[in-house]
Write an enzyme that holds these catalytic residues in place. Structure first.
Site, PDB file in Angstrom:
ATOM      1  N   LYS A  70       0.769  -1.200   0.050  1.00 36.86           N
ATOM      2  CA  LYS A  70       0.014   0.116  -0.063  1.00 36.86           C
ATOM      3  C   LYS A  70       0.926   1.038   0.038  1.00 36.86           C
ATOM      4  O   LYS A  70       0.537   2.362  -0.905  1.00 36.86           O
ATOM      5  CB  LYS A  70      -0.816   0.062   1.131  1.00 36.86           C
ATOM      6  CG  LYS A  70      -1.892  -1.307   1.400  1.00 36.86           C
ATOM      7  CD  LYS A  70      -2.758  -1.342   2.621  1.00 36.86           C
ATOM      8  CE  LYS A  70      -2.224  -1.031   4.077  1.00 36.86           C
ATOM      9  NZ  LYS A  70      -1.200  -2.566   4.179  1.00 36.86           N
TER      10      LYS A  70
ATOM     11  N   ARG B 272      -9.706   0.990   8.473  1.00 40.11           N
ATOM     12  CA  ARG B 272      -9.424  -0.645   8.897  1.00 40.11           C
ATOM     13  C   ARG B 272     -10.365  -1.291   9.735  1.00 40.11           C
ATOM     14  O   ARG B 272      -9.940  -2.406  10.260  1.00 40.11           O
ATOM     15  CB  ARG B 272      -8.083  -0.297   9.832  1.00 40.11           C
ATOM     16  CG  ARG B 272      -6.962  -0.958   9.237  1.00 40.11           C
ATOM     17  CD  ARG B 272      -5.754  -0.596  10.139  1.00 40.11           C
ATOM     18  NE  ARG B 272      -4.355  -1.305  10.027  1.00 40.11           N
ATOM     19  CZ  ARG B 272      -3.396  -0.765   9.469  1.00 40.11           C
ATOM     20  NH1 ARG B 272      -3.310   0.186   8.732  1.00 40.11           N
ATOM     21  NH2 ARG B 272      -2.382  -1.694   9.495  1.00 40.11           N
TER      22      ARG B 272
ATOM     23  N   ARG C 130      11.667  -5.896   4.551  1.00 44.15           N
ATOM     24  CA  ARG C 130      11.423  -4.455   4.530  1.00 44.15           C
ATOM     25  C   ARG C 130      12.533  -3.512   5.171  1.00 44.15           C
ATOM     26  O   ARG C 130      12.839  -3.746   6.181  1.00 44.15           O
ATOM     27  CB  ARG C 130      10.078  -3.921   4.926  1.00 44.15           C
ATOM     28  CG  ARG C 130       9.961  -2.409   4.733  1.00 44.15           C
ATOM     29  CD  ARG C 130       8.600  -1.852   5.033  1.00 44.15           C
ATOM     30  NE  ARG C 130       7.743  -2.618   6.198  1.00 44.15           N
ATOM     31  CZ  ARG C 130       6.531  -2.266   6.121  1.00 44.15           C
ATOM     32  NH1 ARG C 130       5.775  -1.773   5.157  1.00 44.15           N
ATOM     33  NH2 ARG C 130       5.915  -2.906   7.177  1.00 44.15           N
TER      34      ARG C 130
ATOM     35  N   ARG D 246      11.295  -1.398  10.739  1.00 49.14           N
ATOM     36  CA  ARG D 246      10.362  -0.997  11.383  1.00 49.14           C
ATOM     37  C   ARG D 246      10.268  -1.682  12.840  1.00 49.14           C
ATOM     38  O   ARG D 246      10.511  -3.156  12.709  1.00 49.14           O
ATOM     39  CB  ARG D 246       9.125  -1.089  10.759  1.00 49.14           C
ATOM     40  CG  ARG D 246       8.665   0.424  10.434  1.00 49.14           C
ATOM     41  CD  ARG D 246       7.432   0.440   9.453  1.00 49.14           C
ATOM     42  NE  ARG D 246       6.131  -0.446   9.951  1.00 49.14           N
ATOM     43  CZ  ARG D 246       5.069  -0.357   9.128  1.00 49.14           C
ATOM     44  NH1 ARG D 246       5.165   0.340   7.940  1.00 49.14           N
ATOM     45  NH2 ARG D 246       4.075  -1.087   9.447  1.00 49.14           N
TER      46      ARG D 246
ATOM     47  N   ARG E  69      -0.051  -8.821  13.392  1.00 46.61           N
ATOM     48  CA  ARG E  69      -0.915  -7.531  12.601  1.00 46.61           C
ATOM     49  C   ARG E  69      -1.836  -8.419  11.474  1.00 46.61           C
ATOM     50  O   ARG E  69      -2.918  -7.943  11.053  1.00 46.61           O
ATOM     51  CB  ARG E  69       0.088  -6.664  11.911  1.00 46.61           C
ATOM     52  CG  ARG E  69       0.811  -5.925  12.738  1.00 46.61           C
ATOM     53  CD  ARG E  69       2.256  -5.430  12.474  1.00 46.61           C
ATOM     54  NE  ARG E  69       2.215  -4.729  10.995  1.00 46.61           N
ATOM     55  CZ  ARG E  69       3.396  -4.908  10.234  1.00 46.61           C
ATOM     56  NH1 ARG E  69       4.484  -5.278  10.545  1.00 46.61           N
ATOM     57  NH2 ARG E  69       3.247  -3.958   9.113  1.00 46.61           N
TER      58      ARG E  69
HETATM   59  P1  AP5 Z   1       4.782  -1.624   1.785  1.00 49.52           P
HETATM   60  O1  AP5 Z   1       4.487  -1.023   0.522  1.00 49.52           O
HETATM   61  O2  AP5 Z   1       5.594  -0.992   2.870  1.00 49.52           O
HETATM   62  O3  AP5 Z   1       3.467  -2.414   2.188  1.00 49.52           O
HETATM   63  P2  AP5 Z   1       2.201  -2.003   3.172  1.00 49.52           P
HETATM   64  O4  AP5 Z   1       1.111  -2.490   2.713  1.00 49.52           O
HETATM   65  O5  AP5 Z   1       2.192  -0.276   3.239  1.00 49.52           O
HETATM   66  O6  AP5 Z   1       2.599  -2.520   4.484  1.00 49.52           O
HETATM   67  P3  AP5 Z   1       2.717  -1.888   5.832  1.00 49.52           P
HETATM   68  O7  AP5 Z   1       3.339  -2.945   6.727  1.00 49.52           O
HETATM   69  O8  AP5 Z   1       3.190  -0.437   6.034  1.00 49.52           O
HETATM   70  O9  AP5 Z   1       0.930  -2.027   6.180  1.00 49.52           O
HETATM   71  P4  AP5 Z   1       0.244  -2.078   7.664  1.00 49.52           P
HETATM   72  O10 AP5 Z   1      -1.060  -1.904   7.314  1.00 49.52           O
HETATM   73  O11 AP5 Z   1       0.631  -3.332   8.427  1.00 49.52           O
HETATM   74  O12 AP5 Z   1       0.997  -0.696   8.419  1.00 49.52           O
HETATM   75  P5  AP5 Z   1       0.705   0.619   8.779  1.00 49.52           P
HETATM   76  O13 AP5 Z   1       1.704   1.525   8.685  1.00 49.52           O
HETATM   77  O14 AP5 Z   1      -0.584   0.924   8.086  1.00 49.52           O
HETATM   78  O15 AP5 Z   1       5.783  -2.757   1.146  1.00 49.52           O
HETATM   79  C1  AP5 Z   1       6.107  -3.910   2.225  1.00 49.52           C
HETATM   80  C2  AP5 Z   1       7.339  -4.246   1.585  1.00 49.52           C
HETATM   81  O16 AP5 Z   1       7.199  -5.211   0.482  1.00 49.52           O
HETATM   82  C3  AP5 Z   1       8.655  -3.265   1.339  1.00 49.52           C
HETATM   83  O17 AP5 Z   1       9.788  -3.814   1.669  1.00 49.52           O
HETATM   84  C4  AP5 Z   1       8.525  -3.136  -0.070  1.00 49.52           C
HETATM   85  O18 AP5 Z   1       9.553  -2.829  -0.741  1.00 49.52           O
HETATM   86  C5  AP5 Z   1       7.995  -4.664  -0.678  1.00 49.52           C
HETATM   87  N1  AP5 Z   1       6.880  -4.630  -1.744  1.00 49.52           N
HETATM   88  C6  AP5 Z   1       6.036  -3.585  -1.978  1.00 49.52           C
HETATM   89  N2  AP5 Z   1       5.464  -4.157  -3.288  1.00 49.52           N
HETATM   90  C7  AP5 Z   1       6.200  -4.986  -3.573  1.00 49.52           C
HETATM   91  C8  AP5 Z   1       5.772  -5.914  -4.843  1.00 49.52           C
HETATM   92  N3  AP5 Z   1       4.885  -5.643  -5.821  1.00 49.52           N
HETATM   93  N4  AP5 Z   1       6.781  -6.877  -5.037  1.00 49.52           N
HETATM   94  C9  AP5 Z   1       7.867  -7.192  -4.213  1.00 49.52           C
HETATM   95  N5  AP5 Z   1       7.975  -6.558  -3.155  1.00 49.52           N
HETATM   96  C10 AP5 Z   1       7.077  -5.379  -2.956  1.00 49.52           C
HETATM   97  O19 AP5 Z   1       0.012   0.346  10.340  1.00 49.52           O
HETATM   98  C11 AP5 Z   1       1.110   0.095  11.424  1.00 49.52           C
HETATM   99  C12 AP5 Z   1       0.268   0.040  12.565  1.00 49.52           C
HETATM  100  O20 AP5 Z   1      -0.501   1.347  12.813  1.00 49.52           O
HETATM  101  C13 AP5 Z   1      -0.889  -0.758  12.890  1.00 49.52           C
HETATM  102  O21 AP5 Z   1      -0.591  -2.204  13.117  1.00 49.52           O
HETATM  103  C14 AP5 Z   1      -1.753  -0.157  13.836  1.00 49.52           C
HETATM  104  O22 AP5 Z   1      -1.292  -0.425  15.134  1.00 49.52           O
HETATM  105  C15 AP5 Z   1      -1.753   1.313  13.653  1.00 49.52           C
HETATM  106  N6  AP5 Z   1      -2.589   1.643  12.649  1.00 49.52           N
HETATM  107  C16 AP5 Z   1      -2.456   2.214  11.312  1.00 49.52           C
HETATM  108  N7  AP5 Z   1      -3.587   2.528  10.670  1.00 49.52           N
HETATM  109  C17 AP5 Z   1      -4.474   2.237  11.752  1.00 49.52           C
HETATM  110  C18 AP5 Z   1      -6.003   2.507  11.517  1.00 49.52           C
HETATM  111  N8  AP5 Z   1      -6.586   2.992  10.517  1.00 49.52           N
HETATM  112  N9  AP5 Z   1      -6.762   2.032  12.575  1.00 49.52           N
HETATM  113  C19 AP5 Z   1      -6.076   1.581  13.831  1.00 49.52           C
HETATM  114  N10 AP5 Z   1      -4.753   1.404  13.828  1.00 49.52           N
HETATM  115  C20 AP5 Z   1      -4.060   1.766  12.756  1.00 49.52           C
END
Ligand code: AP5
Length: 239
Positions: free
Chosen positions: A22, A97, A143, A176, A187
């Site tokens: 994402k 979410r 990552r 991270r 997660r």
């Molecule tokens: P990346 O693009 O970083 O993936 P992502 O989907 O953004 O993964 P996240 O881990 O950031 O998602 P998340 O939803 O767990 O975290 P968030 O920060 O929102 O890609 C991942 C890896 O794959 C990278 O190394 C990249 O290079 C690689 N990659 C990407 N595309 C690829 C491809 N096509 N092929 C190969 N490799 C690829 O949330 C973190 C925490 O915050 C949550 O756990 C929660 O505690 C809190 N939080 C955030 N939002 C909320 C909410 N709305 N409500 C409540 N709590 C929340």
């Protein structure tokens, strides 16, 4: 390209499990269409780092891989979406979410985003990024990101040119806190239990666009751009 940049894009919602890509795709969409990436994860991490009241409340919840309470996240999103830079559109990365967040967002958009004829009229496009479970684990454990410019790398799939060093600004890359295997599993469980209903919510409304996010990054971007452009063209035709 200029025509694509000046068009109202409206809200783009990226749904998908942790590691689906994402953040990676949000940055590319932001660059192509000139609309901001609104990543709830990034905003929360920034608050944790600055030690704000929100950050203090979120810190231990995020470290466990649980979700931060809806009321905290919704207030934070409302504040961000009221910024002038969101008027032509914005990308929601990591929000909504939970079913409650999805209902809140619909009401917010109805009351605040569509209330003014100068603003974007496009309904949100909801892109579901589908990725195989084992691939998610590899993506998350591999990552690394740049603490200075935010660029995302992967030791398996998108390594930097020099090990552990950002290609853009030379900073040392970081892992991270929540990318440890035990937290990753939490997660992924939170996604299945709390975010799966959001997918169903949009599916029932006929707004869900699935994308094969198992493919290499450029191929995923091609699909995502195609869907956004056909959505905004259809919306422009209706107005
Ligand atoms: P990346 O693009 O970083 O993936 P992502 O989907 O953004 O993964 P996240 O881990 O950031 O998602 P998340 O939803 O767990 O975290 P968030 O920060 O929102 O890609 C991942 C890896 O794959 C990278 O190394 C990249 O290079 C690689 N990659 C990407 N595309 C690829 C491809 N096509 N092929 C190969 N490799 C690829 O949330 C973190 C925490 O915050 C949550 O756990 C929660 O505690 C809190 N939080 C955030 N939002 C909320 C909410 N709305 N409500 C409540 N709590 C929340």
């Amino acid at each position: 390209m200029a025509e694509v940049i000046s068009r109202n894009i409206g809200p783009v919602i990226l749904l998908g499990p942790p590691g689906a890509g994402k953040g990676t795709q949000a940055k590319r969409i932001a660059e192509r269409y000139g609309i901001p990436q609104v990543s709830t994860g990034d905003i929360l991490r920034e608050n944790v780092q600055r030690g704000t009241e929100l950050g203090v409340q979120a810190r231990s919840i995020m470290a466990r891989g649980d979700l931060v309470p809806d009321y905290l996240v919704c207030d934070m999103v409302a504040l961000r979406l009221r910024n002038a830079d969101c008027q032509r559109g914005f990308i929601l990365d990591g929000f909504p979410r939970t079913a409650a967040q999805a209902g809140w967002l619909d009401a917010f958009l109805e009351n605040e985003f569509f209330d003014n004829s100068h603003r974007g009229k496009c309904l949100p496009i909801v892109i579901r990024m589908d990725v195989d479970y084992n691939q998610l684990l590899l993506r998350l454990t591999g990552r690394r990101s740049c603490p200075t410019c935010g660029r995302i790398y992967n030791v398996h799939f998108q390594p930097p040119r020099v090990a552990n060093t950002c290609d853009v600004d030379g900073s040392q890359l970081v892992t991270r806190n929540d990318d440890r295997e035990d937290v990753i599993r939490e997660r992924l469980t939170a996604y299945e239990l709390q975010t799966r209903p959001v997918v169903e919510y949009y599916e029932q409304k006929g707004r869900l666009v699935p994308v094969n996010a198992d493919l290499p990054v450029d191929e995923v971007s091609e699909q995502v751009f195609r869907e956004i452009e056909s959505h905004s063209t259809a919306a422009a035709g209706r107005s």
